[in-house]
Design a protein around this motif. Structure first.
Motif, mmCIF file in Angstrom:
data_model
loop_
_atom_site.group_PDB
_atom_site.id
_atom_site.type_symbol
_atom_site.label_atom_id
_atom_site.label_comp_id
_atom_site.label_asym_id
_atom_site.label_seq_id
_atom_site.Cartn_x
_atom_site.Cartn_y
_atom_site.Cartn_z
ATOM 1 N N ARG A 395 0.851 -1.202 0.000
ATOM 2 C CA ARG A 395 0.000 0.000 0.000
ATOM 3 C C ARG A 395 0.886 1.251 0.000
ATOM 4 O O ARG A 395 2.095 1.161 0.267
ATOM 5 C CB ARG A 395 -0.936 -0.022 1.211
ATOM 6 C CG ARG A 395 -0.176 -0.021 2.496
ATOM 7 C CD ARG A 395 -1.031 -0.033 3.722
ATOM 8 N NE ARG A 395 -0.173 -0.365 4.866
ATOM 9 C CZ ARG A 395 0.743 0.459 5.369
ATOM 10 N NH1 ARG A 395 0.888 1.671 4.867
ATOM 11 N NH2 ARG A 395 1.508 0.081 6.373
ATOM 12 N N SER A 396 0.254 2.370 -0.282
ATOM 13 C CA SER A 396 0.995 3.632 -0.326
ATOM 14 C C SER A 396 1.605 3.920 1.054
ATOM 15 O O SER A 396 0.935 3.782 2.069
ATOM 16 C CB SER A 396 0.050 4.757 -0.730
ATOM 17 O OG SER A 396 0.734 5.962 -0.688
ATOM 18 N N GLY A 397 2.883 4.298 1.050
ATOM 19 C CA GLY A 397 3.547 4.596 2.317
ATOM 20 C C GLY A 397 4.118 3.361 2.994
ATOM 21 O O GLY A 397 4.615 3.440 4.114
ATOM 22 N N ALA A 398 4.054 2.200 2.316
ATOM 23 C CA ALA A 398 4.557 0.967 2.929
ATOM 24 C C ALA A 398 6.089 0.990 3.011
ATOM 25 O O ALA A 398 6.657 0.312 3.867
ATOM 26 C CB ALA A 398 4.097 -0.239 2.128
ATOM 27 N N GLY A 399 6.735 1.743 2.116
ATOM 28 C CA GLY A 399 8.189 1.853 2.183
ATOM 29 C C GLY A 399 8.880 1.331 0.937
ATOM 30 O O GLY A 399 10.091 1.083 0.953
ATOM 31 N N LYS A 400 8.153 1.196 -0.171
ATOM 32 C CA LYS A 400 8.745 0.664 -1.400
ATOM 33 C C LYS A 400 9.835 1.602 -1.928
ATOM 34 O O LYS A 400 10.966 1.171 -2.190
ATOM 35 C CB LYS A 400 7.654 0.469 -2.470
ATOM 36 C CG LYS A 400 6.503 -0.417 -2.005
ATOM 37 C CD LYS A 400 5.429 -0.548 -3.055
ATOM 38 C CE LYS A 400 4.690 0.757 -3.358
ATOM 39 N NZ LYS A 400 3.874 1.257 -2.210
ATOM 40 N N SER A 401 9.489 2.879 -2.050
ATOM 41 C CA SER A 401 10.488 3.838 -2.549
ATOM 42 C C SER A 401 11.671 3.917 -1.583
ATOM 43 O O SER A 401 12.821 4.096 -1.998
ATOM 44 C CB SER A 401 9.872 5.221 -2.703
ATOM 45 O OG SER A 401 8.812 5.188 -3.630
ATOM 46 N N THR A 402 11.376 3.791 -0.303
ATOM 47 C CA THR A 402 12.447 3.865 0.697
ATOM 48 C C THR A 402 13.473 2.761 0.476
ATOM 49 O O THR A 402 14.684 3.002 0.560
ATOM 50 C CB THR A 402 11.843 3.776 2.113
ATOM 51 O OG1 THR A 402 10.839 4.780 2.247
ATOM 52 C CG2 THR A 402 12.898 3.958 3.169
ATOM 53 N N VAL A 403 13.006 1.544 0.153
ATOM 54 C CA VAL A 403 13.932 0.443 -0.121
ATOM 55 C C VAL A 403 14.870 0.819 -1.262
ATOM 56 O O VAL A 403 16.089 0.630 -1.171
ATOM 57 C CB VAL A 403 13.150 -0.852 -0.460
ATOM 58 C CG1 VAL A 403 14.094 -1.911 -1.004
ATOM 59 C CG2 VAL A 403 12.411 -1.360 0.760
ATOM 60 N N SER A 441 12.033 7.199 -11.321
ATOM 61 C CA SER A 441 11.270 7.676 -10.177
ATOM 62 C C SER A 441 9.795 7.805 -10.517
ATOM 63 O O SER A 441 9.423 7.937 -11.672
ATOM 64 C CB SER A 441 11.829 9.025 -9.749
ATOM 65 O OG SER A 441 10.885 9.701 -8.970
ATOM 66 N N GLN A 442 8.940 7.737 -9.464
ATOM 67 C CA GLN A 442 7.519 7.954 -9.726
ATOM 68 C C GLN A 442 7.237 9.438 -9.974
ATOM 69 O O GLN A 442 6.240 9.792 -10.554
ATOM 70 C CB GLN A 442 6.650 7.390 -8.603
ATOM 71 C CG GLN A 442 6.819 8.061 -7.265
ATOM 72 C CD GLN A 442 6.322 7.186 -6.123
ATOM 73 O OE1 GLN A 442 7.072 6.487 -5.490
ATOM 74 N NE2 GLN A 442 5.022 7.216 -5.888
ATOM 75 N N GLU A 443 8.160 10.306 -9.486
ATOM 76 C CA GLU A 443 8.048 11.716 -9.857
ATOM 77 C C GLU A 443 8.910 11.921 -11.088
ATOM 78 O O GLU A 443 10.103 11.654 -11.076
ATOM 79 C CB GLU A 443 8.562 12.647 -8.745
ATOM 80 C CG GLU A 443 7.746 12.620 -7.479
ATOM 81 C CD GLU A 443 8.447 11.858 -6.373
ATOM 82 O OE1 GLU A 443 9.684 11.967 -6.271
ATOM 83 O OE2 GLU A 443 7.755 11.125 -5.650
HETATM 84 N N1 LIG Z 1 11.659 12.432 3.316
HETATM 85 C C1 LIG Z 1 10.861 11.811 4.223
HETATM 86 N N2 LIG Z 1 10.861 12.239 5.507
HETATM 87 C C2 LIG Z 1 10.080 11.624 6.429
HETATM 88 N N3 LIG Z 1 9.271 10.591 6.173
HETATM 89 C C3 LIG Z 1 9.223 10.126 4.917
HETATM 90 C C4 LIG Z 1 10.025 10.711 3.874
HETATM 91 N N4 LIG Z 1 9.768 10.040 2.720
HETATM 92 C C5 LIG Z 1 8.873 9.079 3.046
HETATM 93 N N5 LIG Z 1 8.550 9.125 4.348
HETATM 94 C C6 LIG Z 1 7.619 8.208 5.072
HETATM 95 O O1 LIG Z 1 8.167 6.904 5.009
HETATM 96 C C7 LIG Z 1 7.155 5.929 4.764
HETATM 97 C C8 LIG Z 1 7.471 5.140 3.513
HETATM 98 O O2 LIG Z 1 7.435 5.995 2.397
HETATM 99 P P1 LIG Z 1 7.743 5.517 0.886
HETATM 100 O O3 LIG Z 1 7.840 6.726 0.066
HETATM 101 O O4 LIG Z 1 8.898 4.592 0.895
HETATM 102 O O5 LIG Z 1 6.388 4.697 0.553
HETATM 103 P P2 LIG Z 1 5.979 4.004 -0.807
HETATM 104 O O6 LIG Z 1 5.753 2.586 -0.453
HETATM 105 O O7 LIG Z 1 6.958 4.308 -1.873
HETATM 106 O O8 LIG Z 1 4.609 4.744 -1.080
HETATM 107 P P3 LIG Z 1 3.905 5.070 -2.513
HETATM 108 O O9 LIG Z 1 3.261 3.809 -2.973
HETATM 109 O O10 LIG Z 1 2.906 6.122 -2.147
HETATM 110 O O11 LIG Z 1 4.984 5.590 -3.424
HETATM 111 C C9 LIG Z 1 5.864 6.730 4.675
HETATM 112 O O12 LIG Z 1 5.235 6.676 5.930
HETATM 113 C C10 LIG Z 1 6.286 8.126 4.374
HETATM 114 O O13 LIG Z 1 5.388 9.055 4.931
#
Ligand SMILES: Nc1ncnc2c1ncn2[C@@H]1O[C@H](COP(=O)(O)OP(=O)(O)OP(=O)(O)O)[C@@H](O)[C@H]1O
Ligand SMILES: [Mg+2]
Length: 469
Positions: A395-403, A441-443
């Motif tokens: 789901r959105s915000g799960a942390g995919k982009s963070t990985v 990137s998604q952006e």
């Molecule tokens: N620069 C940041 N500073 C603080 N928190 C962040 C930052 N970027 C992301 N987060 C938080 O870290 C968590 C994971 O975010 P991430 O962007 O990895 O999600 P995602 O799985 O890629 O979501 P989406 O499907 O919407 O792209 C979220 O709770 C988000 O709010």
């Protein structure tokens, strides 16, 4: 004054100086370290400034000779020779002034370019997180306005003022040696002049900086109302918005009048003090001439020297402003220079293990954003094998982009291990790591340039065929 410089108001300067532990010497060392590298240009400039001071000093002597010798002895030959010398010396002064202004500007530009590049590179080197926290606008101001006010420290203008000071010291020394009573008499107005200039300069500057602030509020208000016209119309707030606008314009008018009033007092006051200086010189000098303790030519030369002395007092006051503003800017630039990136290469980094034979292994990876209040990733374990397409779903915000950001070390994981085959991520050189990982990137980001430049960004050697591909 340099274009694009950002003058601070006196109260801003005072506040900043109070909080700053920057010594003047530290700033000068920083700025002049790049000036000193251009040693020959610097020496040449100092010599030229000395020549300007010398020529400025000599010129009134020809006037004196014309009056005392040529006219005094009724010698036409002497008159012609002195007039020719006067013209030749004045031309020489013009030429030396030209060369010196030009070379000083070169010295200033080369030195400030070095500082600008250093600061720019330093900013680009910072961690990715730095840019998430720092305001882009603030960084822009530091790279433009603050660098410009440091440039004012080593501008041709400032060097010119230093030249003026050479003249000031040389001429004043000469006058005191010749006739200390007269020299003392004409020096009396200098402190008064200096105090008046300091007093008014700072107030005029403050009025102008308030005026500029209201000007930008006027354009903000215009822009806001014109773009939100639908809102204004539907809430029928036309009159209210006009009243708001009127208040800002009235304030702007007040500051404009204040600035004008200060300037209108300032200029005649300086003229008055200068004229009093001339009057004192004429009075005391005239008395000495009557007493035959000096010649008419001496007196006329003294009057010329007096003007040479009054100008540097004005510019010296300007120099103080340049120093104060630069010191505030230096503090802000020092902050950038002092900030160390934390995500850096290991002491002996290795290359990316290319081609990968097994894949990417994440073990107990944990990550916490500085700004976030919970862990974005908590004990993530996964193997991404080679030769397959792996999708990370959540789901959105799960942390995919963070990985993905952790895999390129845009951020550093707070715990756990990331291995590319048998090599831990922190041992791989950052350049090699990032060159081996492509990231869409998604952006969507598009840099300024052609489509082919966008495709080839980061690979300057790409052939046209590769780009088409
Ligand atoms: N620069 C940041 N500073 C603080 N928190 C962040 C930052 N970027 C992301 N987060 C938080 O870290 C968590 C994971 O975010 P991430 O962007 O990895 O999600 P995602 O799985 O890629 O979501 P989406 O499907 O919407 O792209 C979220 O709770 C988000 O709010
Ligand atoms: Mg995402």
């Amino acid at each position: 004054m340099q274009r694009g410089s950002r003058w601070l108001s006196p109260s801003e300067i005072k506040a900043a100086l109070k909080n700053s532990d920057t010594t003047l010497m530290e700033m000068l060392r920083f700025v002049f370290s790049s000036v000193l590298k251009r040693r020959y240009l610097l020496i040449l400039n100092v010599l030229l400034l000395l020549m300007v001071a010398g020529l400025n000093f000599i010129i009134p002597q020809f006037t004196k000779n014309i009056i005392d010798q040529a006219i005094g002895q009724r010698s036409v030959n002497e008159l012609i020779s002195q007039v020719v010398w006067l013209i030749v010396t004045t031309i020489a002064l013009g030429v030396v002034n030209f060369v010196s202004t030009y070379l000083m500007q070169r010295l200033s530009q080369e030195s400030i370019t070095e500082i600008r590049l250093q600061t720019y590179y330093r900013i680009l080197q910072q961690d990715y997180a730095y840019f998430q926290n720092a305001k882009t606008g603030d960084l822009m101001v530091r790279l433009t306005g603050d660098i410009n006010s440091l440039q004012n420290l080593i501008s041709s203008d400032t060097f010119g003022i230093v030249g003026n000071l050479f003249t000031f010291i040389a001429v004043l020394g000469f006058l005191y040696a010749q006739n200390w009573e007269l020299a003392l008499a004409i020096s009396l107005t200098f402190p008064v002049l200096f105090v008046i200039i300091r007093f008014f300069r700072s107030r005029i500057r403050e009025a102008f900086s308030k005026l500029r602030a209201t000007s930008s509020r006027i354009s903000n208000q215009l822009q806001a109302t014109l773009t939100e016209i639908e809102l204004i119309k539907s809430f029928t707030t036309e009159q209210q918005e006009t009243a708001n606008f009127e208040a800002i314009v009235a304030e702007s008018n007040r500051y404009q009048l204040e600035a004008t009033r200060l300037q209108a007092i300032f200029n005649p006051l300086v003229t008055l003090v200068n004229t009093i200086g001339v009057a004192i010189a004429l009075g005391v000098g005239g008395y000495f001439v009557i007493q035959q303790r000096m010649t008419v030519g001496d007196l006329v030369a003294y009057l010329s020297y007096l003007t040479l002395l009054q100008d540097p007092i004005r510019s010296f006051s300007r120099l103080l402003n340049v120093f104060q503003t630069a010191q505030v800017s230096y503090d802000r630039i020092k902050e950038i220079m002092a900030y160390e990136p934390t995500i850096i290469d290991a002491p002996h980094p290795v290359a990316f293990p290319s081609p990968l034979r097994r894949g990417i292994q994440l073990t107990d990876v944990t990550f916490h954003y500085d700004m976030g209040n919970v862990d974005a990733l908590e004990n993530i374990n996964m193997m991404i094998p080679i030769g397959q397409t792996t999708a990370l779903v959540g789901r959105s915000g799960a942390g995919k982009s963070t990985v993905v950001r952790l895999l390129t070390r845009l951020y550093e994981r707070s715990g756990g291990k990331i291995m590319f085959d048998d090599v831990a991520i922190e041992h791989i050189s950052m350049k090699s790591l990032r060159q081996h990982i492509s990231f869409v990137s998604q952006e969507v980001t598009i840099i300024d340039g052609t489509i082919s430049e966008n495709i080839a960004y980061g690979t300057p050697a790409a052939t046209e065929a590769a780009i088409w591909n």
